[in-house]
Every structure is written in structure tokens, then in C-alpha cells.
Design a protein around this motif. Structure first.
Motif, PDB file in Angstrom:
ATOM      1  N   ARG A  80      17.657 -52.301  69.520  1.00  6.66           N
ATOM      2  CA  ARG A  80      17.836 -51.188  68.587  1.00  6.66           C
ATOM      3  C   ARG A  80      18.520 -50.023  69.287  1.00  6.66           C
ATOM      4  N   LEU A  81      19.691 -49.650  68.772  1.00  8.10           N
ATOM      5  CA  LEU A  81      20.428 -48.497  69.282  1.00  8.10           C
ATOM      6  C   LEU A  81      20.165 -47.313  68.358  1.00  8.10           C
ATOM      7  N   GLU A  82      19.684 -46.216  68.925  1.00  5.60           N
ATOM      8  CA  GLU A  82      19.334 -45.039  68.128  1.00  5.60           C
ATOM      9  C   GLU A  82      20.015 -43.805  68.699  1.00  5.60           C
ATOM     10  N   CYS A  83      20.673 -43.053  67.822  1.00  6.36           N
ATOM     11  CA  CYS A  83      21.255 -41.778  68.239  1.00  6.36           C
ATOM     12  C   CYS A  83      20.144 -40.722  68.202  1.00  6.36           C
ATOM     13  N   GLY A 140      35.269 -39.337  71.859  1.00  4.34           N
ATOM     14  CA  GLY A 140      36.354 -40.288  72.088  1.00  4.34           C
ATOM     15  C   GLY A 140      35.849 -41.687  72.327  1.00  4.34           C
ATOM     16  N   VAL A 141      34.556 -41.855  72.620  1.00  7.97           N
ATOM     17  CA  VAL A 141      33.946 -43.173  72.801  1.00  7.97           C
ATOM     18  C   VAL A 141      33.192 -43.592  71.547  1.00  7.97           C
ATOM     19  N   HIS A 142      32.177 -42.818  71.150  1.00  9.23           N
ATOM     20  CA  HIS A 142      31.296 -43.319  70.086  1.00  9.23           C
ATOM     21  C   HIS A 142      31.934 -43.299  68.699  1.00  9.23           C
ATOM     22  N   ASP A 143      32.984 -42.482  68.499  1.00  4.03           N
ATOM     23  CA  ASP A 143      33.635 -42.492  67.193  1.00  4.03           C
ATOM     24  C   ASP A 143      34.463 -43.754  66.952  1.00  4.03           C
ATOM     25  N   PHE A 144      34.716 -44.541  67.999  1.00  4.18           N
ATOM     26  CA  PHE A 144      35.611 -45.691  67.861  1.00  4.18           C
ATOM     27  C   PHE A 144      34.919 -47.018  68.137  1.00  4.18           C
ATOM     28  N   LEU A 145      33.586 -46.980  68.341  1.00  8.47           N
ATOM     29  CA  LEU A 145      32.870 -48.217  68.624  1.00  8.47           C
ATOM     30  C   LEU A 145      31.717 -48.386  67.646  1.00  8.47           C
ATOM     31  N   PRO A 146      31.659 -49.505  66.925  1.00  9.70           N
ATOM     32  CA  PRO A 146      30.496 -49.757  66.068  1.00  9.70           C
ATOM     33  C   PRO A 146      29.254 -50.013  66.913  1.00  9.70           C
ATOM     34  N   ALA A 147      28.094 -49.835  66.299  1.00  2.55           N
ATOM     35  CA  ALA A 147      26.833 -49.934  67.039  1.00  2.55           C
ATOM     36  C   ALA A 147      26.667 -51.303  67.697  1.00  2.55           C
ATOM     37  N   GLU A 148      27.058 -52.377  66.985  1.00  3.42           N
ATOM     38  CA  GLU A 148      26.855 -53.704  67.562  1.00  3.42           C
ATOM     39  C   GLU A 148      27.706 -53.924  68.812  1.00  3.42           C
ATOM     40  N   THR A 149      28.885 -53.290  68.857  1.00  2.00           N
ATOM     41  CA  THR A 149      29.725 -53.403  70.055  1.00  2.00           C
ATOM     42  C   THR A 149      29.079 -52.669  71.228  1.00  2.00           C
ATOM     43  N   VAL A 150      28.543 -51.473  70.957  1.00  2.00           N
ATOM     44  CA  VAL A 150      27.876 -50.708  72.017  1.00  2.00           C
ATOM     45  C   VAL A 150      26.683 -51.482  72.556  1.00  2.00           C
ATOM     46  N   GLY A 153      26.161 -54.729  72.544  1.00  2.90           N
ATOM     47  CA  GLY A 153      26.624 -55.864  73.325  1.00  2.90           C
ATOM     48  C   GLY A 153      27.093 -55.467  74.707  1.00  2.90           C
ATOM     49  N   ILE A 154      27.854 -54.380  74.799  1.00  2.00           N
ATOM     50  CA  ILE A 154      28.349 -53.928  76.106  1.00  2.00           C
ATOM     51  C   ILE A 154      27.196 -53.480  76.997  1.00  2.00           C
ATOM     52  N   LEU A 155      26.252 -52.739  76.433  1.00  2.00           N
ATOM     53  CA  LEU A 155      25.129 -52.260  77.247  1.00  2.00           C
ATOM     54  C   LEU A 155      24.270 -53.421  77.733  1.00  2.00           C
ATOM     55  N   HIS A 156      24.155 -54.474  76.940  1.00  2.00           N
ATOM     56  CA  HIS A 156      23.358 -55.633  77.352  1.00  2.00           C
ATOM     57  C   HIS A 156      24.071 -56.492  78.401  1.00  2.00           C
ATOM     58  N   ASN A 157      25.390 -56.566  78.313  1.00  2.98           N
ATOM     59  CA  ASN A 157      26.097 -57.604  79.077  1.00  2.98           C
ATOM     60  C   ASN A 157      26.980 -57.092  80.216  1.00  2.98           C
ATOM     61  N   SER A 158      27.166 -55.786  80.330  1.00  4.61           N
ATOM     62  CA  SER A 158      28.141 -55.296  81.313  1.00  4.61           C
ATOM     63  C   SER A 158      27.529 -54.822  82.623  1.00  4.61           C
ATOM     64  N   GLY A 159      26.215 -54.885  82.768  1.00 11.60           N
ATOM     65  CA  GLY A 159      25.582 -54.563  84.040  1.00 11.60           C
ATOM     66  C   GLY A 159      25.938 -53.184  84.545  1.00 11.60           C
ATOM     67  N   ASP A 160      26.309 -53.105  85.835  1.00 15.07           N
ATOM     68  CA  ASP A 160      26.606 -51.832  86.476  1.00 15.07           C
ATOM     69  C   ASP A 160      27.919 -51.216  85.994  1.00 15.07           C
ATOM     70  N   ASN A 161      28.715 -51.961  85.273  1.00 13.46           N
ATOM     71  CA  ASN A 161      30.005 -51.450  84.813  1.00 13.46           C
ATOM     72  C   ASN A 161      29.973 -51.036  83.337  1.00 13.46           C
ATOM     73  N   ALA A 162      28.783 -50.755  82.806  1.00 14.50           N
ATOM     74  CA  ALA A 162      28.660 -50.500  81.368  1.00 14.50           C
ATOM     75  C   ALA A 162      29.455 -49.277  80.939  1.00 14.50           C
ATOM     76  N   ALA A 163      29.416 -48.207  81.721  1.00 15.73           N
ATOM     77  CA  ALA A 163      30.123 -46.983  81.322  1.00 15.73           C
ATOM     78  C   ALA A 163      31.620 -47.233  81.230  1.00 15.73           C
ATOM     79  N   ARG A 164      32.190 -47.869  82.221  1.00 14.34           N
ATOM     80  CA  ARG A 164      33.627 -48.144  82.194  1.00 14.34           C
ATOM     81  C   ARG A 164      33.984 -49.141  81.089  1.00 14.34           C
TER      82      ARG A 164
END
Length: 583
Positions: free
Chosen positions: A156-159, A206-216, A218-229
Motif C-alpha cells: 500500500r502506497l500512501e501519500c 517532476g517525479v510523482h506527477d508522471f508516475l502512477p502508484a503501481e509503477t512507484v 514496483g520500483i520501490l519493491h524491486n530496485s534495491g539501493d538504486n530506487a531513487a535513481r
């Protein structure tokens, strides 16, 4: 601009790539790029101090997004981030986190507002600012503008923040709140409990306005230490034409709440009764200085340095009282953070300490009660000097957001050279003390004859409570009496309302006291805190300079001087009138 900060939070040169900072509990990654724009008007930072600084102020992730329509937006964003890092970690440790962050942002906002020439949007130094501060078992969210802070818990992603913007039409918004936009700024604050496995994201639009919640997610779950980039790159690929910044924090483990002093020291046993010749953790007990139902005080010699120290031990009468133990520990915590010649010094304990006690500065002298008995009705000028010394010490407490809470002659020492020192910080209180040590919100009242009435009426004490006690002490120094009827005995003191306390004019006890000094004393120890001096400096001024308000005190109508007495007399007259009418 991407600031990665070390223990002392000194910013590194700006960069375009990601950064990683990790410890056992929190793991950060950050990225900030210009994207398709020529310049990067965003700024982001991570700060992870260590030791006591981490426990008192926490680690943080911050993002600022300079307003694009403002010429100095980028400068404003960089100034906001670097200024917050520098000033926030320099605030007194006794300030609560919320107050520390608010004070710093108000100062930064004022500076940006003045730089922009009064909030002109076109040339303004305007920026959003959002930071997540991780401290103990909580995260504190500070937010203004349309950058955002998200939490991913499970799937669950919550703003957790609210955009301070208004819609002007399809695809058009207006930023309604930002640093530097107005002379005063309202900042949102929110506190959340941390859970292991939580992930927090601080991002610019410039980041959150262009990414749907499900994409965010997925990236946070799967990108490890490189999540921000990975988030920045994905938003750029999705068509973002803005600057892009993101800071990600993964919560690997939740630390114990705030300062561990309370948790550690509450496990220490009380020391046994000490006698001359006993040794306690490297201190040789020389003699007993004072004993009461609540504590004992001993003169001791430090066997390592040879210096004299005072050892304060808790009374075994309270060995099973958790509130007493917490306050005893809080006294040491508070004293170690105060450095003033008019306040007793509290030394850090030895690492090998085996019992619960305080190591204090040894003061060779007498307490103010003893001094008053030897110096009845001293000269007004001498009392002014003594009060000025106490005011200097109380000002230090005020700057640290601490209320002493138990000002009385027995808790003030007079040294051989006539200098005063505040002792016994067991009643000290403040929002920062309660936050850092996780203390109960209740503040125990001090001595009945010196504690401000609000302690007994359930109102929260403040610095005006100490001003009340100071006024009573000044009155007693001059007259040898209390301004209100003495409250003796050990029974619980009952007070129904402020008006039940009736001030006795100091001139009734000592005719050489000027009317205007009597008026200053009356205002300092007014029962209602709203009628007291709001600042110590005003009391000091009125003790030195005649205030016309007090010089004409007798000319004021009874309704203003004593409204309770006025209405009592009115009621009595009406009653007599009614009885005469019946006769």
C-alpha cells in the motif's frame, strides 16, 4: 543539487547522480537531475548523524523544488536545504523536534522573503520544502508546497502530505504556499510511528506527477539501493519535462524511542546509605551534606582527579515509584545540557556506574534561606542585584524551553563571593524533556508557597510560572513575609480559582519600599498568569525604574484593583438593603 551529508551534516558538492547512505536501521538513496531543463532548480539531501545527535535530532531526507516562475527559485531551494541542515542540527537539544524545525523554517522563510523583495513571484526566492525526520520509533513529516512524502507499507502506497496548490483549469495549478512567499509561513507537521519494512519516499512533482502508484510500488519493491535513481529515470522516460528529485528511505529496524538514558538508567539499583569512607564508583564519600525524604546529598572526592564533587542519591522510599525514578533521571539529563554560571553543573556519570545517582558541582556556601535569616530586610539595591542574577539564570532556561518549576530559597545557593546558583532541577519541565525522555505530561508542583497557582488548577505551567516564584522570592527578600497567606503543613493544597488569592501589599510590612516597587512585585506574582509580566526583562526594568502605572495604584477604582472584593461588597449592600426593606 544532491547533498549527501556525513556525521556533522556538512554538505558535499552538488552532483547529478544517486547517492547511498546506510546504517543498521535506515538505508537511504537519493537522486536529483535537471531532466529536460537547462538548470536543476531542485535540491535534495540526506543527513545521518551518529550517537547523541542521532538520538536527539534524528536522520532526515529533504527535497526542495524551486518555483519555476521565480527567477531565484533554484537558489531558494538550495538555500532552504543547506540552511535547514545547518540550523536544525544546531538547535538546543531541549527543544522538541516540532518546535526546532518550525523555528528554523520561520527564520529561513523570513530570509527568503526579504531576499525576494517582499514576495514578488517573478523575482522571488520561492521554493517548496518537504522533509522526513526519522527519530527513534517515529518519523516526523515537515511539509510546505507541492513536493510530497509517501509511505509504502506492504503493497500500500500512501501519500502522507497535502499539496498546497490550487487548480486554475485543466493541467494548470497555482502554488498557494511556499517558503519565501509571505512574511509568515504555515508549515504542515505530522508524526507517524515506524514499522520495520516501511519505505518512505520524498519527491518533487517532476517525479510523482508522471508516475502512477503501481509503477512507484514496483520500483520501490524491486530496485534495491538504486530506487531513487530508478524513480527519476522512470519519470523522465514517462515524459516529465521538469526537474526530478527523489529520496528513498528503507526502515530496516526500528530503534528504541528517543534517548536511551531513561531505559538504561531505570535498571540501575538505588545506592545504599552512604557513610564517610565509603567508595562509590571511584568517588570517596567525605560527609553527608543534606538529607530529606526524597534524596540525600554527600560531599565526595573524585579519586581520579582529586576534585570535590557533590553526590545526590535517590531516597529508598521511592524505589518502587516509576514516576519518581523518571524525574530523577530527567534531572540529570536536563542538567547536563545547561551551561551557565548561575546554574549548578551536572557532570556525566562514569561508564562503569553501578548505581543511580547524580554527580554535581560542589558549591561551598549557604542556601538563600540561610542567607535571608542572617540578612533580614536587605537594602533594595542589594535585592535588585540578587534578582538580576536569578534572572540571568532563568533566561538561559527560557532559551532552552525549560521551566525550573521549583524556585524557592532552599533551591538557590549563595557562594562565598555572593554569587547565586540555581540547584535542584528535579522539577524542571519542558516539551523537549518530555519528548526526549518519553515522560508523562503531568508536571508535579513545587513548594506550596512558591509554586504558581496554575500548578494547582490544572493549567499548563510556563515561563510565567517561574516569574511568579521569582516575584514571591523578591517579596520575601524585601519583607521577610509571603505576599499571600502562608500555606503550611503537608496536606494537599486546594485552590478553586485565581481570584481566591489576595495580595498583601509589601508596604504593610516595610514602609520604605516605594509604591512603584510594590506594584512591580504585585504584577510579578499575580495569581492569574495572564496578568503577570510576560518577560523577565520587564520585571527587572520595573524594579529599577518607576512605572507610572504603579505610582497611581491607589487612584484606581476598586473594581479594577480587586474585582472580587468589589462584587462581594455590592452583594453585601444589596443584602443589607433587602433586609432593611423587610424591616
Amino acid at each position: 543539487m544532491n547533498l549527501e551529508t556525513q556525521k556533522e551534516c556538512a554538505p558535499l558538492p552538488p552532483g547529478e547522480g544517486p547517492g547511498e547512505r546506510a546504517n543498521e536501521s535506515l538505508k537511504f538513496s537519493s537522486a536529483s537531475i535537471a531532466g529536460r531543463r537547462q538548470h536543476n532548480d531542485d535540491a535534495c539531501a540526506v543527513c545521518q548523524p551518529e550517537g547523541a545527535e542521532l538520538r536527539s535530532r534524528g536522520a532526515l531526507a529533504a527535497v526542495a523544488d524551486g518555483v519555476a516562475s521565480a527567477e531565484a527559485g533554484g537558489e531558494a531551494a538550495r538555500a532552504a536545504v543547506s540552511g535547514f541542515l545547518s540550523d536544525y542540527y544546531s538547535t538546543p537539544e531541549t527543544w522538541p523536534l516540532k518546535k526546532a524545525a518550525a523555528r528554523v523554517l520561520q527564520s529561513l522563510n523570513g530570509w527568503l522573503y526579504r531576499k525576494s523583495g517582499g514576495g514578488e513571484i517573478k523575482q522571488g526566492w520561492l521554493t517548496t520544502f518537504s522533509t522526513a525526520i526519522f527519530k527513534g520509533a517515529s518519523v516526523h513529516l515537515i511539509h510546505i508546497g507541492d513536493s510530497r512524502i509517501y509511505r509504502l507499507r506492504g503493497d500500500r502506497l500512501e501519500c502522507l502530505t497535502r499539496d498546497h496548490s490550487r487548480a486554475l483549469g485543466p493541467g494548470r495549478t497555482f502554488l498557494a504556499r511556499a517558503l519565501g512567499m509571505d512574511a509568515h509561513v504555515d508549515v504542515d507537521y505530522r508524526r507517524e510511528e515506524l514499522q520495520p519494512g516501511d519505505t518512505y519516499l520524498v519527491s518533487s512533482d517532476g517525479v510523482h506527477d508522471f508516475l502512477p502508484a503501481e509503477t512507484v510500488v514496483g520500483i520501490l519493491h524491486n530496485s534495491g539501493d538504486n530506487a531513487a535513481r530508478a524513480l527519476v529515470d522512470a519519470a523522465l522516460d514517462a515524459g516529465s519535462g521538469d526537474n526530478l528529485s527523489a529520496v528513498v528511505c528503507r526502515v530496516n529496524r526500528v530503534e528504541a524511542s528517543d534517548d536511551d538514558l531513561l531505559n538504561h538508567n531505570r535498571q540501575l539499583p538505588f545506592p545504599p546509605d552512604l557513610r564517610p569512607g565509603n567508595k562509590l564508583d571511584g568517588y570517596l564519600i567525605l560527609q553527608e551534606l543534606h538529607t530529606s525524604s526524597r534524596s540525600q546529598l554527600y560531599l565526595a572526592r573524585d579519586l581520579d582527579t582529586g576534585e570535590l564533587r557533590a553526590i545526590k542519591t535517590p531516597s529508598v522510599n521511592f524505589s518502587d515509584d516509576p514516576l519518581y525514578i523518571e524525574r530523577f533521571i530527567a534531572e540529570e539529563w536536563t542538567g547536563r545540557r545547561l551551561d551557565h554560571p548561575g546554574i549548578i553543573r551536572v557532570y556525566p556519570p562514569r561508564p562503569e556506574r553501578q548505581f543511580l545517582y547524580h554527580v554535581l558541582e560542589y558549591i561551598d556556601g549557604q542556601n538563600l534561606r540561610q542567607w535571608m535569616q542572617l540578612n533580614p530586610q536587605p537594602a533594595v539595591e542589594q535585592v535588585r542585584e540578587l534578582i538580576a542574577q536569578l534572572v540571568s539564570a532563568l533566561r538561559r532556561l527560557q532559551r532552552m524551553e525549560i521551566v525550573h518549576g521549583d524556585l524557592k530559597p532552599e533551591n538557590i545557593m549563595v557562594t562565598a563571593d555572593g554569587r547565586l546558583k540555581l540547584i535542584d532541577l528535579g522539577g524542571a519541565d519542558g516539551a523537549g524533556i518530555r519528548e526526549h525522555l518519553n515522560l508523562a505530561d503531568d508536571t508535579p508542583p513545587g513548594s506550596k508557597n512558591y509554586a504558581a497557582p496554575e500548578y494547582f488548577l490544572g493549567d499548563r505551567p510556563s515561563h510565567r510560572s517561574d516569574i511568579f516564584s521569582l516575584g514571591v522570592i523578591a517579596y520575601e527578600l524585601l519583607t521577610g513575609r509571603y505576599p499571600y497567606p502562608e500555606r503550611a503543613g503537608f496536606r494537599h493544597y486546594q485552590l478553586k480559582h485565581y481570584a481566591s488569592l489576595r495580595y498583601t501589599r509589601a508596604r504593610q510590612h516595610r514602609e520604605d519600599i516605594p509604591e512603584w516597587i510594590d506594584g512591580a512585585l504585585r504584577k510579578a506574582c499575580a495569581p492569574d498568569p495572564g496578568h503577570r509580566y510576560p518577560a523577565l526583562s520587564e520585571f527587572v526594568h520595573d524594579l529599577h525604574t518607576p512605572n507610572p502605572e504603579f505610582s497611581h495604584e491607589r487612584e484606581r477604582p476598586l473594581m479594577e484593583r480587586n474585582p472580587l472584593l468589589f462584587w462581594q461588597l455590592v452583594a453585601l449592600l444589596l443584602l443589607l438593603s433587602h433586609l432593611l426593606h423587610l424591616l
